[in-house]
Structures are given as structure tokens and as C-alpha cells.
Scaffold this motif. Structure first.
Motif, PDB file in Angstrom:
ATOM      1  N   GLU A 168      16.112   1.516  49.098  1.00 37.79           N
ATOM      2  CA  GLU A 168      17.566   1.431  48.884  1.00 37.79           C
ATOM      3  C   GLU A 168      18.005   0.061  48.357  1.00 37.79           C
ATOM      4  N   ARG A 169      17.067  -0.853  48.262  1.00 33.93           N
ATOM      5  CA  ARG A 169      17.472  -2.232  47.964  1.00 33.93           C
ATOM      6  C   ARG A 169      17.938  -2.407  46.525  1.00 33.93           C
ATOM      7  N   ALA A 170      17.321  -1.707  45.582  1.00 29.54           N
ATOM      8  CA  ALA A 170      17.733  -1.853  44.179  1.00 29.54           C
ATOM      9  C   ALA A 170      19.168  -1.367  44.009  1.00 29.54           C
ATOM     10  N   ARG A 171      19.494  -0.223  44.639  1.00 26.12           N
ATOM     11  CA  ARG A 171      20.844   0.322  44.515  1.00 26.12           C
ATOM     12  C   ARG A 171      21.864  -0.614  45.166  1.00 26.12           C
ATOM     13  N   ASN A 172      21.466  -1.218  46.265  1.00 22.02           N
ATOM     14  CA  ASN A 172      22.373  -2.103  47.008  1.00 22.02           C
ATOM     15  C   ASN A 172      22.850  -3.285  46.168  1.00 22.02           C
ATOM     16  N   THR A 196      11.113 -10.649  48.298  1.00 24.06           N
ATOM     17  CA  THR A 196      10.572  -9.559  49.125  1.00 24.06           C
ATOM     18  C   THR A 196      10.251  -8.374  48.223  1.00 24.06           C
ATOM     19  N   THR A 197      11.189  -7.461  48.008  1.00 23.41           N
ATOM     20  CA  THR A 197      10.891  -6.384  47.052  1.00 23.41           C
ATOM     21  C   THR A 197      11.051  -6.872  45.623  1.00 23.41           C
ATOM     22  N   GLY A 198      11.810  -7.918  45.434  1.00 22.10           N
ATOM     23  CA  GLY A 198      12.113  -8.376  44.082  1.00 22.10           C
ATOM     24  C   GLY A 198      13.331  -7.680  43.500  1.00 22.10           C
ATOM     25  N   ALA A 199      13.984  -6.793  44.261  1.00 26.77           N
ATOM     26  CA  ALA A 199      15.114  -6.032  43.723  1.00 26.77           C
ATOM     27  C   ALA A 199      16.280  -6.947  43.345  1.00 26.77           C
ATOM     28  N   THR A 200      16.567  -7.938  44.171  1.00 29.45           N
ATOM     29  CA  THR A 200      17.691  -8.831  43.880  1.00 29.45           C
ATOM     30  C   THR A 200      17.372  -9.698  42.660  1.00 29.45           C
ATOM     31  N   LEU A 201      16.146 -10.217  42.602  1.00 36.05           N
ATOM     32  CA  LEU A 201      15.736 -11.025  41.444  1.00 36.05           C
ATOM     33  C   LEU A 201      15.720 -10.173  40.181  1.00 36.05           C
ATOM     34  N   LEU A 208      20.954 -11.663  33.386  1.00 36.95           N
ATOM     35  CA  LEU A 208      20.661 -12.772  32.459  1.00 36.95           C
ATOM     36  C   LEU A 208      20.194 -12.250  31.104  1.00 36.95           C
ATOM     37  N   LYS A 209      19.406 -11.185  31.114  1.00 37.92           N
ATOM     38  CA  LYS A 209      18.940 -10.610  29.841  1.00 37.92           C
ATOM     39  C   LYS A 209      20.131 -10.031  29.073  1.00 37.92           C
ATOM     40  N   ARG A 210      21.039  -9.386  29.788  1.00 43.33           N
ATOM     41  CA  ARG A 210      22.233  -8.845  29.124  1.00 43.33           C
ATOM     42  C   ARG A 210      23.093  -9.959  28.548  1.00 43.33           C
ATOM     43  N   ALA A 211      22.999 -11.137  29.154  1.00 45.19           N
ATOM     44  CA  ALA A 211      23.733 -12.304  28.631  1.00 45.19           C
ATOM     45  C   ALA A 211      22.955 -12.992  27.516  1.00 45.19           C
ATOM     46  N   GLY A 212      21.805 -12.416  27.152  1.00 46.02           N
ATOM     47  CA  GLY A 212      21.084 -12.915  25.982  1.00 46.02           C
ATOM     48  C   GLY A 212      19.825 -13.697  26.267  1.00 46.02           C
ATOM     49  N   ALA A 213      19.497 -13.906  27.543  1.00 51.14           N
ATOM     50  CA  ALA A 213      18.307 -14.724  27.852  1.00 51.14           C
ATOM     51  C   ALA A 213      17.064 -14.133  27.189  1.00 51.14           C
ATOM     52  N   ALA A 214      16.262 -14.999  26.606  1.00 50.59           N
ATOM     53  CA  ALA A 214      15.038 -14.545  25.950  1.00 50.59           C
ATOM     54  C   ALA A 214      13.937 -14.310  26.966  1.00 50.59           C
ATOM     55  N   ARG A 215      13.995 -15.080  28.056  1.00 51.56           N
ATOM     56  CA  ARG A 215      12.915 -15.024  29.037  1.00 51.56           C
ATOM     57  C   ARG A 215      13.489 -15.424  30.383  1.00 51.56           C
ATOM     58  N   VAL A 216      13.122 -14.689  31.407  1.00 50.42           N
ATOM     59  CA  VAL A 216      13.563 -15.012  32.768  1.00 50.42           C
ATOM     60  C   VAL A 216      12.339 -15.036  33.670  1.00 50.42           C
ATOM     61  N   VAL A 217      12.171 -16.126  34.372  1.00 54.55           N
ATOM     62  CA  VAL A 217      11.075 -16.211  35.334  1.00 54.55           C
ATOM     63  C   VAL A 217      11.636 -16.551  36.708  1.00 54.55           C
ATOM     64  N   ASN A 218      10.935 -16.089  37.728  1.00 52.49           N
ATOM     65  CA  ASN A 218      11.317 -16.389  39.111  1.00 52.49           C
ATOM     66  C   ASN A 218      10.411 -17.492  39.638  1.00 52.49           C
ATOM     67  N   TRP A 219      11.003 -18.491  40.221  1.00 54.64           N
ATOM     68  CA  TRP A 219      10.235 -19.518  40.921  1.00 54.64           C
ATOM     69  C   TRP A 219      10.685 -19.466  42.374  1.00 54.64           C
ATOM     70  N   VAL A 220       9.804 -18.983  43.232  1.00 53.70           N
ATOM     71  CA  VAL A 220      10.185 -18.778  44.632  1.00 53.70           C
ATOM     72  C   VAL A 220       9.234 -19.532  45.548  1.00 53.70           C
ATOM     73  N   VAL A 221       9.771 -19.963  46.670  1.00 52.75           N
ATOM     74  CA  VAL A 221       8.961 -20.708  47.622  1.00 52.75           C
ATOM     75  C   VAL A 221       7.922 -19.783  48.252  1.00 52.75           C
ATOM     76  N   ALA A 222       8.354 -18.603  48.651  1.00 49.95           N
ATOM     77  CA  ALA A 222       7.451 -17.729  49.404  1.00 49.95           C
ATOM     78  C   ALA A 222       7.617 -16.280  48.995  1.00 49.95           C
ATOM     79  N   ARG A 223       6.497 -15.559  49.040  1.00 46.71           N
ATOM     80  CA  ARG A 223       6.451 -14.158  48.644  1.00 46.71           C
ATOM     81  C   ARG A 223       6.020 -13.346  49.842  1.00 46.71           C
ATOM     82  N   THR A 224       6.787 -12.304  50.174  1.00 48.80           N
ATOM     83  CA  THR A 224       6.324 -11.387  51.220  1.00 48.80           C
ATOM     84  C   THR A 224       5.422 -10.331  50.579  1.00 48.80           C
TER      85      THR A 224
END
Ligand SMILES: [Zn+2]
Ligand SMILES: [Zn+2]
Length: 228
Positions: A168-172, A196-201, A208-224
Motif C-alpha cells: 500500500e505504500r506506493a499508493r499512499n 525501505t520499500t523505496g516507494a517514497t523515493l 523530479l523527472k516530470r520537472a525535467g530531471a535527466a537523472r535522479v539518484v538516491n543517496w541514503v544512509v541506510a537500506r532496509t
């Protein structure tokens, strides 16, 4: 030491390691405790979940996320989870600098700008600070990569993801963000404390892509890791 930290706002004055109490030459953690923080196994470069020989995982092949890559510094397991929680819930702000420097040592692909995972204004008012912004600010100061702290906003106050089943997280989080930045053709790194699931990211990467970003990367401290 970390286990004895209480109160809403702590300032760190000590010279000893916050985890083991050994001399740490003025650093937050001693080098032995840093080396013992839980490392990620070989993982997918796109979502940072375990995958053989670090290849792109089946999930990312069959349903590619909107982000192009993820660099996670550690696994969200003891004692890294306690450190992340100490920043988020106990405002132990020196950890933001420690996390930022640790992230910078791990991942510096070419990006034009870093943005923090935004908090909804109501949650920001409750907590008093955004831990992702604190890390991103320290990261920008450390690396010289420009930070934009306000151009990406959370416009819906969604239920906490941790309260929801994974499916349910993506829909949320759908439609949760707005981007006022001109990121046309630019590379953007999104900084967050935990993935966690990555749904929020994923939703933020879509924005960001809809705003035109060519590339989006996630830099996170910790991964579940997903439940077994
Ligand atoms: Zn130590
Ligand atoms: Zn993947």
C-alpha cells in the motif's frame, strides 16, 4: 554513550566513541565501530537490494523505478538503526555531519544538485527539523555540490509508511510532492536517512523527472532489507 542519550536535543561534547566508549580522537565513533557498521551485501545499483555480483535485480528489470540509481551507506540494522533513530527522534545533530561525510565517501556520481527528502510542514512543525535536510546540508558543505532545500515540497501529509503494508505504500505517497525547481536536463541526488520499500523515493523521482530531471539518484544512509 549512545545508550544513555535522553532528551529532545543533545549536543555532543565528548571525545570518546558514542558506541563503545573507547578513545575516538574526537570523532563521533571510533574507527573500529565505524568498520563494524553493517555493510550492504552485493546489491543492485538501481535499488540497492541484494543481487548476485551486483547486477541489476529482477525487480528493477521487470518494473524499473523512476530513479536511476541508489547508493546506500549501510544496512538498517543494529547499531546503524540506533544511530539513525538518534538523529531523527532525539535530534542528535552531530550525526548528520557524520552521515554526510560517510555518504560522500561512498557515492559521488556527477550530479548538479542535491535535495533532501522533504517533510510535510505539519510534520516539520512537530519534529522541529528535517533529518534529511540536516544530512543534505552537511553533505553539500562537505562536497561543494549545491543544495536546494526548498524547491521540492511535500504537499500531502501522508500516513507514515511504516504504518502500512508494503503493497500500500506506493499508493499512499502518490501525488505527495511538488517541484518548483527548474531541473531540466540536470542530475539530481535525493538525500534521505532510510530507504525501505523505496516507494517514497520513487514518487519523488517521478516528480523530479516530470520537472525535467535527466537523472535522479538516491543517496541514503541506510537500506532496509525486505522481510524474508
Ligand atoms: Zn567505538
Ligand atoms: Zn534493483
Amino acid at each position: 554513550m549512545l545508550g544513555s542519550c535522553t532528551g529532545a536535543a543533545l549536543t555532543w561534547f565528548g571525545q570518546d566513541c558514542s558506541l563503545c566508549g573507547a578513545n575516538s580522537a574526537g570523532e563521533l565513533l571510533c574507527s573500529a565501530c565505524i568498520a563494524d557498521l553493517p555493510a550492504l551485501p552485493e546489491h543492485c545499483p538501481r535499488c540497492a537490494l541484494p543481487s548476485p555480483r551486483g547486477s541489476v535485480c529482477g525487480g528493477c528489470l521487470s518494473g524499473p523505478p523512476h530513479f536511476d540509481g541508489t547508493a546506500a551507506r549501510w544496512l538498517y540494522e543494529f547499531p546503524c538503526d540506533r544511530l539513525v533513530q538518534a538523529l531523527k527522534y532525539r535530534a542528535w545533530l552531530p550525526l548528520a555531519g557524520f552521515f554526510a561525510r560517510s555518504l560522500a565517501s561512498k557515492a559521488r556520481p556527477e550530479v548538479d544538485i542535491v535535495v533532501p527528502m522533504p517533510l510535510h510542514p505539519r510534520r516539520l512543525a512537530e519534529r522541529g527539523f528535517n533529518q534529511a535536510l540536516e544530512i543534505a546540508r552537511a553533505f553539500a558543505a562537505h562536497t561543494g555540490i549545491p543544495l536546494d532545500a526548498r524547491g521540492v515540497r511535500r504537499i500531502r501529509d501522508t500516513a507514515p509508511q511504516t504504518a502500512l503494508p508494503y503493497e500500500e505504500r506506493a499508493r499512499n505517497v502518490r501525488g505527495a510532492f511538488a517541484c518548483d525547481l527548474d531541473v531540466s536536463g540536470r542530475g539530481v541526488a535525493v538525500i534521505d536517512d532510510v530507504m525501505t520499500t523505496g516507494a517514497t523515493l520513487d514518487e519523488l523521482a517521478l516528480t523530479l523527472k516530470r520537472a525535467g530531471a535527466a537523472r535522479v539518484v538516491n543517496w541514503v544512509v541506510a537500506r532496509t532489507l525486505p522481510p524474508a
